[in-house]
Enzyme design. Structure first.
Site, PDB file in Angstrom:
ATOM      1  N   SER A 266       0.825  -1.204   0.000  1.00  0.00           N
ATOM      2  CA  SER A 266       0.000   0.000   0.000  1.00  0.00           C
ATOM      3  C   SER A 266       0.858   1.253   0.000  1.00  0.00           C
ATOM      4  O   SER A 266       1.897   1.319   0.665  1.00  0.00           O
ATOM      5  CB  SER A 266      -0.902   0.005   1.241  1.00  0.00           C
ATOM      6  OG  SER A 266      -1.572   1.255   1.358  1.00  0.00           O
TER       7      SER A 266
ATOM      8  N   TYR B  74      -0.392   6.024  -5.208  1.00  0.00           N
ATOM      9  CA  TYR B  74      -1.306   7.165  -5.220  1.00  0.00           C
ATOM     10  C   TYR B  74      -0.548   8.343  -5.819  1.00  0.00           C
ATOM     11  O   TYR B  74       0.561   8.657  -5.369  1.00  0.00           O
ATOM     12  CB  TYR B  74      -1.761   7.535  -3.811  1.00  0.00           C
ATOM     13  CG  TYR B  74      -2.787   6.629  -3.203  1.00  0.00           C
ATOM     14  CD1 TYR B  74      -3.728   5.964  -3.986  1.00  0.00           C
ATOM     15  CD2 TYR B  74      -2.838   6.436  -1.825  1.00  0.00           C
ATOM     16  CE1 TYR B  74      -4.676   5.140  -3.419  1.00  0.00           C
ATOM     17  CE2 TYR B  74      -3.791   5.615  -1.246  1.00  0.00           C
ATOM     18  CZ  TYR B  74      -4.703   4.973  -2.047  1.00  0.00           C
ATOM     19  OH  TYR B  74      -5.647   4.153  -1.482  1.00  0.00           O
TER      20      TYR B  74
ATOM     21  N   THR C 205      -3.738   3.559  -8.387  1.00  0.00           N
ATOM     22  CA  THR C 205      -5.124   3.690  -7.931  1.00  0.00           C
ATOM     23  C   THR C 205      -5.666   5.035  -8.371  1.00  0.00           C
ATOM     24  O   THR C 205      -5.091   6.085  -8.065  1.00  0.00           O
ATOM     25  CB  THR C 205      -5.208   3.541  -6.405  1.00  0.00           C
ATOM     26  OG1 THR C 205      -4.803   2.216  -6.051  1.00  0.00           O
ATOM     27  CG2 THR C 205      -6.618   3.764  -5.913  1.00  0.00           C
TER      28      THR C 205
ATOM     29  N   HIS D 197     -13.019   0.483  -4.784  1.00  0.00           N
ATOM     30  CA  HIS D 197     -12.307   0.741  -3.524  1.00  0.00           C
ATOM     31  C   HIS D 197     -13.058   0.143  -2.340  1.00  0.00           C
ATOM     32  O   HIS D 197     -13.089   0.717  -1.244  1.00  0.00           O
ATOM     33  CB  HIS D 197     -12.108   2.242  -3.322  1.00  0.00           C
ATOM     34  CG  HIS D 197     -10.801   2.600  -2.672  1.00  0.00           C
ATOM     35  ND1 HIS D 197      -9.644   2.803  -3.376  1.00  0.00           N
ATOM     36  CD2 HIS D 197     -10.463   2.773  -1.364  1.00  0.00           C
ATOM     37  CE1 HIS D 197      -8.657   3.103  -2.549  1.00  0.00           C
ATOM     38  NE2 HIS D 197      -9.128   3.079  -1.311  1.00  0.00           N
TER      39      HIS D 197
ATOM     40  N   LYS E  78      -6.142   0.788 -11.347  1.00  0.00           N
ATOM     41  CA  LYS E  78      -7.098   0.270 -10.365  1.00  0.00           C
ATOM     42  C   LYS E  78      -8.202   1.293 -10.133  1.00  0.00           C
ATOM     43  O   LYS E  78      -7.929   2.455  -9.844  1.00  0.00           O
ATOM     44  CB  LYS E  78      -6.379  -0.042  -9.051  1.00  0.00           C
ATOM     45  CG  LYS E  78      -7.251  -0.653  -7.967  1.00  0.00           C
ATOM     46  CD  LYS E  78      -6.384  -1.029  -6.771  1.00  0.00           C
ATOM     47  CE  LYS E  78      -7.184  -1.722  -5.694  1.00  0.00           C
ATOM     48  NZ  LYS E  78      -8.125  -0.808  -5.007  1.00  0.00           N
TER      49      LYS E  78
END
Length: 470
Positions: free
Chosen positions: A176, A200, A226, A366, A342
């Site tokens: 992550s 991100y 993402t 999400h 994503k």
């Protein structure tokens, strides 16, 4: 005379080596239910016929006969309930909650249940294979661990415990961007096991480039960009508790271990500090939590403004609402790794992803955490699979809870699925071993579902094996 499954849990027994992926330099050993029948040892063919599903079943049943029970509940509802007891209210709310009235979360589950499996009979399913190739890796199961941030709210070992569990069980972990431990630490815990990095896109392209470079350096084999968090969704459970973990320094380890971000922290320190307002007991508690999570000595962090400046810098950096298709070229130029987008839910966006040189898609909302009332991933999947037409892999996450869910997603054209909240619940209940049990249970459930539906390999799990209910 011993029965077939009586000695399955003999201490010290080692099982046959099952490499989780053909590019491992070291094979991964999966838990064995070594079996000896009344007439001698079980042959290799008979061990294959048992499969991971039956192995896991009898591992649990035989252990139960000896007074040992699963460390984590097997049912998804029981697992979540156990995690609620193990976690603090803020941590549980952060992971369990969705956006708004949480319609999307509920719809994700209902969309799975609208697809019914149609088993076929009298097919020899004594040998079953669930391996899949993704981006040059041969994986033992069509499952990856989706990225979930702030895992320190579930367990002190956080991302490192999940990394060890994923490596031991042969599943790729997606690190992550909002991790509690730096990616390099998790990579060391995984050895040669496959891992990807979730990105991100921040307001600093220099930081984006640095994170990608670090991901490559620590052995990540794909970048998962993402797209659906350019702003935080309206998450009612967190708002009711007035709690955002990042303001306490939680979940920002990728940033506080990054040289580009730390340079930015120094810039922030040179600026005039904002008015901190009245000192309250809650404010002191938040400062203490921040000092404990920021790298270095807790007491040194209490005396230094660096930890507070890092949180300020993070808030300014995360994230970038202006992100557009034109920005993808910047990322493509800075890595040779496969890039997956994503958050794709519309067929036109899937087509655009291919046109912009992307290598894969993750159909995701999400986990219902961003747009309340968004389309369920299983409802979006068929249209996206049709638009992609086999040109790049399509993965799916959001709402996966069982082997039947994995089966249904693959039947509609997904190449693999991402598992999210369940492994966090396992982490909260029993740490690394809890994550491993959740993984084993899902793989066993899928193996049995596939065999009972009359399928011997993923190739046979196709559209003909499911029907949409009225």
């Amino acid at each position: 005379m011993r029965g077939l499954h009586e000695p399955l849990l003999q201490p010290g027994r080692a099982g046959p080596v099952h490499p989780a992926c053909t590019r491992f330099r070291k094979p991964v050993r999966l838990p064995l239910l070594a079996a000896r029948s009344s007439v001698g040892s079980v042959s290799d063919r008979e061990q294959t016929a048992i499969g991971i599903g039956r192995e896991r079943q009898f591992e649990v049943y035989v252990a139960g006969a000896r007074g040992t029970y699963p460390r984590v509940p097997v049912s998804s509802e029981g697992l979540e309930a156990a995690a609620r007891k193990a976690m603090g209210p803020e941590g549980f709310a952060y992971v369990a909650g969705g956006a708004g009235r949480e319609e999307t979360m509920h719809e994700n589950r209902e969309a799975f249940e609208r697809w019914r499996i149609v088993p076929r009979m009298l097919r020899d399913v004594s040998e079953r294979r669930s391996d899949v190739e993704l981006f040059g890796w041969r994986l033992s199961s069509p499952v990856v661990l989706s990225p979930i941030g702030v895992l320190e709210m579930a367990h002190a070992d956080a991302d490192v415990a999940v990394a060890r569990a994923a490596a031991a069980e042969g599943l790729p972990m997606i690190f992550s961007n909002q991790a509690s431990r730096p990616m390099e630490e998790c990579a060391r815990a995984m050895g040669d096991a496959p891992r990807w990095f979730q990105l991100y896109w921040s307001t600093s392209n220099e930081l984006v480039a640095s994170l990608v470079s670090r991901a490559e350096a620590c052995g990540c084999t794909a970048i998962v960009l993402t797209l659906d968090t350019t702003m935080l969704g309206w998450r009612v459970r967190d708002l009711d508790l007035a709690y955002l973990p990042f303001l306490r320094g939680k979940g920002i380890a990728q940033y506080t271990s990054d040289p580009v971000f730390l340079e930015g922290v120094q810039e922030t320190l040179r600026e005039s500090p904002p008015d901190t307002g009245r000192v309250t007991a809650a404010a002191l508690g938040s400062l203490w939590a921040l000092a404990r999570t920021y790298p270095g000595s807790t007491f040194a962090n209490l005396r230094s403004p660096a930890a507070r400046a890092a949180v300020r810098r993070f808030v300014e950096t995360y994230s970038r609402p202006s992100l557009s298709w034109d920005d993808l070229g910047f990322l493509r130029e800075r890595t040779r790794l496969p890039i997956l987008l994503k958050g794709i839910l519309h067929p036109a966006d899937a087509t655009a992803a291919i046109e912009h040189g992307m290598d894969g898609i993750v159909v995701s909302n999400h986990g219902g955490r961003q747009v309340d009332g968004a389309i369920a991933t299983m409802d979006a999947l068929p249209g996206i699979v049709g638009a992609v037409a086999g040109r790049i892999p399509v993965l799916l996450d959001s709402g996966v809870r069982s082997g039947a869910d994995v089966f249904r997603a693959l039947a509609l054209g997904a190449s693999a699925v991402g598992l999210g909240r369940p492994y966090v619940w396992g982490l909260a209940v029993a740490g690394e071993e809890g994550v491993r049990e959740v993984i084993r249970n899902l793989r066993a459930d899928f193996d049995l579902t596939m065999g009972l539906a009359g399928c011997r390999s993923l190739r046979e799990v196709d559209r003909a094996t499911v029907e949409r209910s009225a």
